[in-house]
Design a protein around this motif. Sequence first.
Motif, PDB file in Angstrom:
ATOM      1  N   TYR A  13      11.826 -10.152 -42.236  1.00 61.77           N
ATOM      2  CA  TYR A  13      11.387  -8.766 -42.461  1.00 61.77           C
ATOM      3  C   TYR A  13      10.384  -8.788 -43.589  1.00 61.77           C
ATOM      4  O   TYR A  13      10.591  -9.460 -44.599  1.00 61.77           O
ATOM      5  CB  TYR A  13      12.591  -7.888 -42.809  1.00 61.77           C
ATOM      6  N   ARG A  14       9.273  -8.079 -43.389  1.00 58.92           N
ATOM      7  CA  ARG A  14       8.223  -8.055 -44.398  1.00 58.92           C
ATOM      8  C   ARG A  14       7.822  -6.632 -44.739  1.00 58.92           C
ATOM      9  O   ARG A  14       7.866  -5.742 -43.887  1.00 58.92           O
ATOM     10  CB  ARG A  14       6.996  -8.833 -43.916  1.00 58.92           C
ATOM     11  N   ALA A  15       7.399  -6.439 -45.952  1.00 60.42           N
ATOM     12  CA  ALA A  15       6.859  -5.153 -46.359  1.00 60.42           C
ATOM     13  C   ALA A  15       5.551  -4.891 -45.617  1.00 60.42           C
ATOM     14  O   ALA A  15       4.809  -5.830 -45.305  1.00 60.42           O
ATOM     15  CB  ALA A  15       6.630  -5.140 -47.865  1.00 60.42           C
ATOM     16  N   ASP A  16       5.263  -3.638 -45.365  1.00 66.00           N
ATOM     17  CA  ASP A  16       4.036  -3.288 -44.637  1.00 66.00           C
ATOM     18  C   ASP A  16       2.793  -3.811 -45.358  1.00 66.00           C
ATOM     19  O   ASP A  16       1.809  -4.186 -44.720  1.00 66.00           O
ATOM     20  CB  ASP A  16       3.942  -1.777 -44.468  1.00 66.00           C
ATOM     21  N   SER A  17       2.852  -3.839 -46.676  1.00 59.91           N
ATOM     22  CA  SER A  17       1.673  -4.219 -47.459  1.00 59.91           C
ATOM     23  C   SER A  17       1.293  -5.686 -47.287  1.00 59.91           C
ATOM     24  O   SER A  17       0.173  -6.067 -47.628  1.00 59.91           O
ATOM     25  CB  SER A  17       1.921  -3.927 -48.942  1.00 59.91           C
TER      26      SER A  17
ATOM     27  N   LYS B 197       2.241  -7.527 -44.264  1.00 59.18           N
ATOM     28  CA  LYS B 197       2.250  -7.928 -42.852  1.00 59.18           C
ATOM     29  C   LYS B 197       0.860  -8.372 -42.431  1.00 59.18           C
ATOM     30  O   LYS B 197      -0.136  -7.763 -42.780  1.00 59.18           O
ATOM     31  CB  LYS B 197       2.715  -6.760 -41.983  1.00 59.18           C
TER      32      LYS B 197
END
Length: 125
Positions: free
Chosen positions: A58-62, A64
């Motif tokens: 899972y990654r932060a949108d900033s 990706k």
Amino acid sequence: VQLQASGGGLVQAGGSLRLSCAASGRTVSNHHIGWFRQAPGKEREFVAAISWSAGSTYRADSVKGRFTISRYIALNTVYLQMNSLEPEDTAVYYCAAKAGGAVVGTTDPNLYNYWGQGTLVTVSS
């Protein structure tokens, strides 16, 4: 669980770095390993996490499309590959661990029990 983060440094905008988080002590097979960062004057921010057992991420949108988290089971190490770095990525990066299964998504740093020391990433413009 003891965590040792490394790999930070100075890089120009657009460049790449790979951070490492080596785990030791008790097994991390039923843990999530997360990366957080903290810039001067700002709160600690979630970057990415991985389930050690399932490999789900899972990654932060900033981050990706730019950052990738992975694990190398034989070395008990989690990596954060950072590409297309921007000055806004400048921060101290920390790895942390919490108990968890296959589903990853906990972004609250207060829910992570074990922390490594930070490694500084500086991106120049």
